[in-house]
Design a protein around this motif. Structure first.
Motif, PDB file in Angstrom:
ATOM      1  N   GLU A 124       0.839  -1.212   0.000  1.00 18.94           N
ATOM      2  CA  GLU A 124       0.000   0.000   0.000  1.00 18.94           C
ATOM      3  C   GLU A 124       0.875   1.264   0.000  1.00 18.94           C
ATOM      4  O   GLU A 124       0.704   2.174   0.819  1.00 18.94           O
ATOM      5  N   SER A 128      -0.137   4.688   2.210  1.00 16.35           N
ATOM      6  CA  SER A 128       0.770   4.729   3.380  1.00 16.35           C
ATOM      7  C   SER A 128       1.525   6.047   3.436  1.00 16.35           C
ATOM      8  O   SER A 128       1.777   6.586   4.521  1.00 16.35           O
ATOM      9  N   LYS A 132       1.544   8.838   6.379  1.00 12.64           N
ATOM     10  CA  LYS A 132       2.809   9.242   7.005  1.00 12.64           C
ATOM     11  C   LYS A 132       3.100  10.736   6.862  1.00 12.64           C
ATOM     12  O   LYS A 132       3.602  11.368   7.789  1.00 12.64           O
TER      13      LYS A 132
END
Ligand code: AN0
Ligand code: CP
Length: 317
Positions: A124, A128, A132
């Protein structure tokens, strides 16, 4: 709730379903919650339902909404780090994400699997990076491996129409001319096993899904046998997951199309599909138009699943 990527983020399903039912009773009960809050919806891929239902859900909560189609008018984005950017991509996700985060309070992302690099898809990598680097709560509007807003709407629909406590739900692979991601079937499997239904998956050999998602499901390669006694038939195409065929179309065999004769094997089952659907490939006209077809109420429940999710993210800001 800080993010919504998979069934694990929603917590107990009975609570989520009760909240969905409450919102469906009065979808304007929380119009103050989103006041002066902005939802940014980012689409790397096409959408009809997700775009409209998620925007409507956010508006029901009093939010402002911005929609960005990355491939229509925005700079082309590089997603991999370390690339020498001398090609057609003018901007890197690593700058674009925090910039986008600075204009909103919550971010929804649609980013399908590329279907060439299995590792990147199943890690992903795109969503992701949003989690983040955006500094904002992020929810999936279908990512590489899951489509949880769809599965939640599917669960709400089954709960509304089921007549037994633990219905038999059969997810059947059906043919499609193009390679599609495994996100919808992965996610549906994850939610159906979490709901503890009698859940059966049927597909041709070679179409096995990642066992991480299908754990707890019964796999039956004989479609007719799988359909026997079904209360719900959930049709979906997906491309191959297993190596060396990842992302490939192995079959377009219309012997797998859901038709009236096959529906006759079931316990007068309801027919479901997430849409968009290719008629007379996935399902025949008569089945999708029948009174047992739930495709429209199922799509309508996308507004409800989105509203539960956005409400919970707003409550946690
Ligand atoms: C997409 C898919 O199968 O993942 C979106 C479904 C909601 N379908 C198509 O691209 C046709
Ligand atoms: N079911 C679904 O997510 O449809 P869209 O691709 O049109 O959003």
């Amino acid at each position: 709730m800080r993010q919504f990527i998979s069934v694990a983020d929603i917590g107990p399903l009975d609570k989520a379903l009760a909240e969905a039912a409450m919102i469906k009773q009065d979808r304007f009960a929380f119009t103050g919650l989103g006041r002066n809050k902005t939802l940014l919806m980012i689409f790397f891929n096409s959408s009809l339902r997700t775009r409209l239902s998620t925007q409507k859900a956010a508006m029901n909560l009093g939010m402002n909404v911005i929609v960005l189609d990355v491939n229509q008018g925005a700079w082309k984005l590089e997603t991999e780090r370390g690339v020498i950017m001398d090609g057609d991509k003018a901007e890197h996700l690593l700058e674009a994400i925090p910039v986008m985060g600075s204009y909103c309070d919550i971010i929804g992302v649609r980013s399908f699997a590329g279907l060439t690099d299995k590792k990147a898809d199943y890690e992903e990598t795109v969503i992701s990076q949003f989690i983040k680097y955006s500094g904002r709560p992020v929810f999936s509007m279908e990512a590489a491996t899951r489509h949880p807003l769809q599965s939640f709407a599917d669960l709400i629909t089954i709960e509304e129409y089921k007549t037994v406590e633990r219905p038999k739900v059969v997810m059947t692979w059906a043919p499609h001319p193009k390679a599609l991601p495994q996100a919808v079937p992965n996610s549906f499997a994850e939610w159906m096993t979490a709901a503890d239904y009698d859940f059966v998956i049927t597909h041709p050999h070679g179409y096995e899904l990642d066992p991480a998602f299908t754990k707890g499901a019964t796999i039956e390669y004989d479609q007719r046998k799988a359909l026997e006694g079904a209360d719900f038939v959930y049709a979906k195409n997906w491309s191959a997951y297993t190596d060396p065929n990842y992302g490939k179309v192995l079959s377009t065999d219309r012997a797998w199309t859901v038709d009236a004769e096959k529906m006759g094997l079931t316990n007068n089952a309801f027919f479901m599909h997430c849409l968009p659907v290719r008629r007379n490939m996935i399902v025949t006209d008569d089945v999708i138009e029948s009174e047992r077809s739930l495709v429209i109420p199922e799509a309508a429940n996308r507004e409800i699943s989105a509203q539960v999710v956005i409400k919970r993210l707003l409550e946690n800001l």
